[in-house]
Enzyme design. Structure first.
Site, PDB file in Angstrom:
ATOM      1  N   ASN A  19      26.174 -34.685  70.229  1.00 44.37           N
ATOM      2  CA  ASN A  19      25.342 -34.990  71.393  1.00 44.37           C
ATOM      3  C   ASN A  19      24.210 -33.978  71.491  1.00 44.37           C
ATOM      4  O   ASN A  19      24.063 -33.123  70.616  1.00 44.37           O
ATOM      5  CB  ASN A  19      26.197 -35.022  72.671  1.00 44.37           C
ATOM      6  CG  ASN A  19      26.970 -33.728  72.869  1.00 44.37           C
ATOM      7  OD1 ASN A  19      26.415 -32.635  72.802  1.00 44.37           O
ATOM      8  ND2 ASN A  19      28.278 -33.853  73.102  1.00 44.37           N
ATOM      9  N   ASP A  26      33.371 -37.674  73.806  1.00 44.91           N
ATOM     10  CA  ASP A  26      34.422 -38.540  74.355  1.00 44.91           C
ATOM     11  C   ASP A  26      35.199 -39.272  73.268  1.00 44.91           C
ATOM     12  O   ASP A  26      36.343 -39.646  73.465  1.00 44.91           O
ATOM     13  CB  ASP A  26      33.803 -39.562  75.313  1.00 44.91           C
ATOM     14  CG  ASP A  26      33.237 -38.914  76.560  1.00 44.91           C
ATOM     15  OD1 ASP A  26      33.907 -38.007  77.093  1.00 44.91           O
ATOM     16  OD2 ASP A  26      32.142 -39.300  76.995  1.00 44.91           O
ATOM     17  N   PHE A  28      31.946 -29.927  84.907  1.00 43.48           N
ATOM     18  CA  PHE A  28      30.587 -30.454  84.929  1.00 43.48           C
ATOM     19  C   PHE A  28      30.625 -31.971  84.845  1.00 43.48           C
ATOM     20  O   PHE A  28      31.533 -32.554  84.245  1.00 43.48           O
ATOM     21  CB  PHE A  28      29.771 -29.911  83.753  1.00 43.48           C
ATOM     22  CG  PHE A  28      29.055 -28.626  84.045  1.00 43.48           C
ATOM     23  CD1 PHE A  28      27.679 -28.577  84.103  1.00 43.48           C
ATOM     24  CD2 PHE A  28      29.767 -27.462  84.278  1.00 43.48           C
ATOM     25  CE1 PHE A  28      27.008 -27.386  84.369  1.00 43.48           C
ATOM     26  CE2 PHE A  28      29.126 -26.276  84.548  1.00 43.48           C
ATOM     27  CZ  PHE A  28      27.738 -26.234  84.594  1.00 43.48           C
ATOM     28  N   LYS A  49      35.255 -37.635  89.345  1.00 46.59           N
ATOM     29  CA  LYS A  49      35.780 -36.656  88.397  1.00 46.59           C
ATOM     30  C   LYS A  49      36.466 -35.496  89.112  1.00 46.59           C
ATOM     31  O   LYS A  49      37.504 -35.003  88.669  1.00 46.59           O
ATOM     32  CB  LYS A  49      34.650 -36.130  87.506  1.00 46.59           C
ATOM     33  CG  LYS A  49      34.189 -37.116  86.455  1.00 46.59           C
ATOM     34  CD  LYS A  49      33.217 -36.464  85.482  1.00 46.59           C
ATOM     35  CE  LYS A  49      32.849 -37.445  84.369  1.00 46.59           C
ATOM     36  NZ  LYS A  49      31.950 -36.830  83.356  1.00 46.59           N
ATOM     37  N   LYS A  98      40.446 -35.269  88.111  1.00 49.06           N
ATOM     38  CA  LYS A  98      40.803 -34.216  87.166  1.00 49.06           C
ATOM     39  C   LYS A  98      41.460 -33.011  87.831  1.00 49.06           C
ATOM     40  O   LYS A  98      41.782 -32.023  87.160  1.00 49.06           O
ATOM     41  CB  LYS A  98      39.563 -33.779  86.381  1.00 49.06           C
ATOM     42  CG  LYS A  98      38.947 -34.911  85.552  1.00 49.06           C
ATOM     43  CD  LYS A  98      37.753 -34.437  84.755  1.00 49.06           C
ATOM     44  CE  LYS A  98      36.991 -35.613  84.131  1.00 49.06           C
ATOM     45  NZ  LYS A  98      37.767 -36.308  83.111  1.00 49.06           N
TER      46      LYS A  98
END
Length: 391
Positions: free
Chosen positions: A206, A275, A317, A331, A335
């Site tokens: 990425n 991912d 993040f 998230k 998480k």
């Protein structure tokens, strides 16, 4: 008014220190200057006396003044000591505890923070003896103001330039107002991108540069934290005083995070972890007109840490191109994190591969704060302040 002691050793960069002294005096500090004999070959003591408005000390045995044990009085008076330029010779003397002139005797006698600003030829700086001496000074608590890269007086180009006066003055300010918010706290930081191998020559990755994660590590370190940085692919230099583990793939980063997290008080997941990875990796280069790749979902590092968090803190993040705040809130909840930093990476002027970021901070107690576009260095300072409120 702060008492600053500035020591000059013999190098061409002495001329830059005139601006340092002038800047400190203009800011209201009282500056005393000590010069080695060799330093006076590059800049006149009269110049520094004019700028500092104090008599410059060179000779240990100068009797043309009221009696006092001067190196002791200067050592006791100083709030911060700065040695600039710090030649290989003066660094070696400090490392060995040699006190054979006014500057080295004073530094040996002071209990104030000492900032050392190396300046020399790049080969001298990289020499194992110099690097060993610098490492020893760091262990003893000296602050090393890392030299810059660029054109050197000898005609070479490389690392060894004295930092610019603004950087040295900034280091003095930091030493005077040292923030030890995270003293005794251990942090795990991730930074950069991951690479997922396709075959012997190709991989999936990425656009992450790792700049944000490295800046966060620096911001926490200077506040007294014990930092462990786990870095994937980064395009920035990682400071030598940061304890860093390098990884390549998402699975590598997962393993290292689970390994070190039990030892930490807080984890900050700033890396852009892939991912997906290729289900079947080929050792040789794949050839053909068409290639079909089957991807599999990688393990979620942040979620795995959230499941074993206990009383630790977890900061994550959320980098999105749409529905940023909603995604960040999801998230944060899913998480088990305490705080999420949301940034819109669809903007060309902030996010990936640039020096700026625009963030929003959300916390598990419902707190939210939106910040304007800032340099990533400044964003890291904001994040450090926000993390401090988690305890």
């Amino acid at each position: 008014m702060s008492e600053i002691l500035v020591g000059l050793s013999g190098g061409i960069a002495c001329y830059k220190v005139c601006s340092v002294v002038s800047g400190l005096v203009k800011a209201g500090d009282n500056v005393n200057v000590i010069m080695t004999d060799k330093a006076t070959q590059f800049v006149s003591p009269l110049t520094l006396e004019t700028l500092s408005r104090n008599r410059v000390v060179v000779d240990m045995f100068d009797r043309d003044r009221p009696w006092e044990v001067e190196h002791i009085s200067l050592a006791k008076r100083a709030d911060v000591c700065v040695i600039a330029p710090a030649t290989a010779d003066i660094i070696a003397k400090l490392a060995a505890g040699i006190a054979d002139d006014m500057l080295t005797t004073t530094i040996l006698a002071t209990k104030a923070p000492v900032i050392v600003c190396p300046s020399m030829n790049s080969n001298m700086y990289d020499n194992v003896a110099t690097q060993s001496n610098i490492a020893l000074l760091k262990q003893r608590g000296y602050v090393i103001c890392e030299p810059d890269d660029g054109y050197l007086a000898c005609g070479d180009s490389g690392r060894g330039r004295l930092p610019e006066p603004e950087s040295i003055i900034s280091a003095v300010r930091e030493a005077l107002h040292k923030d030890l918010t995270f003293a005794g706290k251990r942090f795990l930081i991730t930074a950069g991108g991951t690479r997922e191998s396709i075959d012997g020559v190709r991989y999936i990755t990425n656009r992450s540069s790792g700049k944000m994660g490295v800046e966060i590590a620096k911001a926490l370190l200077k506040r007294g934290a014990d930092v462990k940085l786990i870095a994937g692919t980064v395009s920035v230099e990682i400071p030598k005083d940061i304890d860093c583990v390098r990884v390549t793939s998402a699975s590598n980063m997962y393993e290292e995070c689970l390994k070190y997290y039990p030892e930490c008080d807080c984890a900050v997941m700033a890396a852009a972890v892939g991912d997906y990875s290729v289900e079947s990796n080929y050792p040789d280069k794949i050839k053909g007109d068409e290639i079909t790749l089957k991807l599999k979902k990688n393990k979620d590092i942040a979620k795995a840490l959230g499941q074993v968090k206990g009383n630790k803190r977890l900061v994550i993040f959320c980098a999105e191109t749409q529905s940023l705040i909603d995604s960040a809130a999801d998230k944060l909840r899913n998480k088990g994190a305490d705080m999420v930093i949301a940034n819109d990476v669809s903007r060309p002027d902030s996010g990936f591969e640039v020096d700026y970021n625009t963030i929003s901070v959300l916390k598990s107690d419902g707190y939210r704060s939106d910040y304007p576009k800032m340099a990533k260095r400044d964003v890291a300072e904001v994040i450090a302040q926000e993390i401090a409120s988690l305890w």
